[in-house]
Write an enzyme that holds these catalytic residues in place. Structure first.
Site, PDB file in Angstrom:
ATOM      1  N   PRO A 202       0.839  -1.203   0.000  1.00 20.88           N
ATOM      2  CG  PRO A 202      -0.549  -1.472   1.836  1.00 20.88           C
ATOM      3  CD  PRO A 202       0.687  -2.011   1.192  1.00 20.88           C
ATOM      4  CG  MET A 203       1.430   5.542  -2.355  1.00 26.64           C
ATOM      5  SD  MET A 203       3.073   5.022  -2.933  1.00 26.64           S
ATOM      6  CE  MET A 203       2.701   4.558  -4.603  1.00 26.64           C
ATOM      7  CB  CYS A 204      -0.592   4.717   3.493  1.00 28.71           C
ATOM      8  SG  CYS A 204      -1.111   3.083   3.981  1.00 28.71           S
ATOM      9  CB  THR A 205       2.977   0.536   3.695  1.00 23.61           C
ATOM     10  OG1 THR A 205       1.710   0.113   4.157  1.00 23.61           O
ATOM     11  CG2 THR A 205       4.068  -0.220   4.410  1.00 23.61           C
ATOM     12  CB  SER A 208       3.717   7.681   6.157  1.00 23.29           C
ATOM     13  OG  SER A 208       2.588   6.880   5.922  1.00 23.29           O
TER      14      SER A 208
END
Ligand SMILES: [Zn+2]
Length: 411
Positions: A202-205, A208
């Site tokens: 996932p892009m959030c992982t 950030s």
């Protein structure tokens, strides 16, 4: 980047149960004193079958280790078996040499191979199998192998055919250890839903909350490369060493910033070793059956009993149902096999019997057969000549056995 997984598999075989007088007298007085404290007296946590004895098991004498990797410089931390001079040599061979030269009376046999290179006759000879594999596919394969070794008489499991599997795994600061008695307790596939499908991070992982070296590489590749344009407008070329070096350096910086290492690795190993000892000696009741621990913030550990899944495709012996309308296309069946959380197959090959003949409906792994069977994907089940109750045999890299499905037409 350092790989954070242990990729070793230890098989313990024909363990001696002597008091220390065999093997040409390689044991010395007092060698097993510490172990004896556990084996010669009962306690509140001992296994019901346990009989305290001076004849009890004293050590693991014969261990086979299977590993397909060679040693990289980045493997030298967090372990005590490899030295800088060993870089480039197979991990299994170096590990075996180290233990053979250091532990008198213990024989380690290395196999520089994949676990899939061996068949059932190899695995059947062991008493306990310990896996520290780095992939879910490999875990499922070994799980399927041990299930295939089970024998049933009139539907009743023969306990002597059970080979316990101790499975350890780490991811970032988290780890788990589990004890699987194939056919009796929850197997890897019973709890497959616990593993998220691993396709894209996932892009959030990536942006950030990186936890894995892979997340750092993805950060450098997907976010930093287009922003910093280190080589102008050129897109990243995986064969260009300068490009890879750039991604590697950025990923290293990112990993350092988030302190990404594998501190739980040792704890996983210690837990697995303890469980092997408990099962081999019956001195204590084994882990029942799933331990997780997490050192992201403080240290937290928790044990629960993973339950068997009644219709597990690997261990239940219950035929698997496929519910589709006759108008569904074969492509939809293929997607179900790969996307269903409880199946998560990788490249299923589907065959069936039509008019008494074996027919391959779709197979990806051989290019010529893939091309020949590809048009079937767009056909409906009815057009393919399949009928209600039809049996489909599905082969996949996640298991050494073929999984049988029964097609149930819905309206
Ligand atoms: Zn199962």
């Amino acid at each position: 980047l350092p790989d954070i997984y242990c990729i070793l598999m230890y098989c313990v075989s024909r363990m001696a149960v002597d008091g220390g007088h065999r093997d040409g007298g390689c044991d010395w007085d007092g060698r097993w004193n510490h172990v004896r404290k556990f084996l010669e007296r009962p306690g509140p946590f001992t296994h019901p079958d346990f009989e305290p004895s001076t004849e009890a098991l004293s050590g693991f004498r014969l261990i086979h280790v299977v590993d397909m990797d060679t040693i990289d410089v980045s493997n030298l931390n967090r372990q005590f078996l490899f030295r800088p001079k060993d870089v480039g040599r197979p991990k299994a061979e170096v590990a075996a040499d180290f233990i053979n030269s250091r532990i008198p009376g213990c024989k380690v046999v290395p196999h520089f191979k994949k676990i899939q290179d061996f068949d059932d006759s190899f695995y059947r000879q062991f008493h306990i199998i310990v896996c520290g594999l780095d992939s879910i596919i490999a875990r499922r394969w070994m799980n399927g192998m041990l299930i295939s070794l089970l024998s049933y008489e009139d539907g009743v499991l023969d306990p002597s055919s059970i080979i316990p599997l101790i499975d350890g795994g780490t991811e970032g600061f988290k780890g788990n250890a589990r004890v699987i008695l194939p056919g009796m307790t929850a197997c890897i596939d019973c709890t497959l839903e616990l593993y998220p499908p691993q396709i894209n991070f996932p892009m959030c992982t990536i942006a950030s909350m990186p936890r894995l070296p892979e997340h750092c590489i993805e950060y450098a590749r997907i976010l930093q490369w287009p922003k910093e344009k280190p080589f102008g407008e050129t897109s990243l070329d995986g064969d260009n060493p300068e490009h890879i070096q750039w991604v590697f350096e950025r990923a290293q910086e990112r990993a350092a910033e988030f302190s990404i290492t594998g501190v739980t690795y040792r704890l996983t190993q210690a837990t697995c070793a303890t469980e092997v000892f408990k099962i081999a000696t019956s001195a204590y009741i084994p882990l029942n059956n799933y331990l997780v621990f997490n050192d992201v913030d403080g240290l937290y550990s928790y044990t629960f009993e993973a339950e068997r899944k009644e219709n597990c495709s690997a261990c239940s012996q219950v035929p698997q149902d496929l519910q589709f309308p006759p108008s569904a296309k074969l492509q939809e069946v293929l997607e179900y096999l790969t996307e269903s959380a409880s199946l998560q197959m990788k490249s299923p090959a589907i065959t069936t019997t039509l008019e008494g003949k074996n027919k391959t409906l779709y197979l990806q792994s051989v290019k010529s057969i893939e091309e020949r069977t590809r048009p079937n994907l767009c056909k409906t089940l009815k057009e393919l000549g399949l009928s209600d109750g039809q049996e489909l045999a599905v082969a996949d890299i996640t298991t050494p056995q073929t999984v049988l499905f029964k097609l149930n037409f819905t309206t």
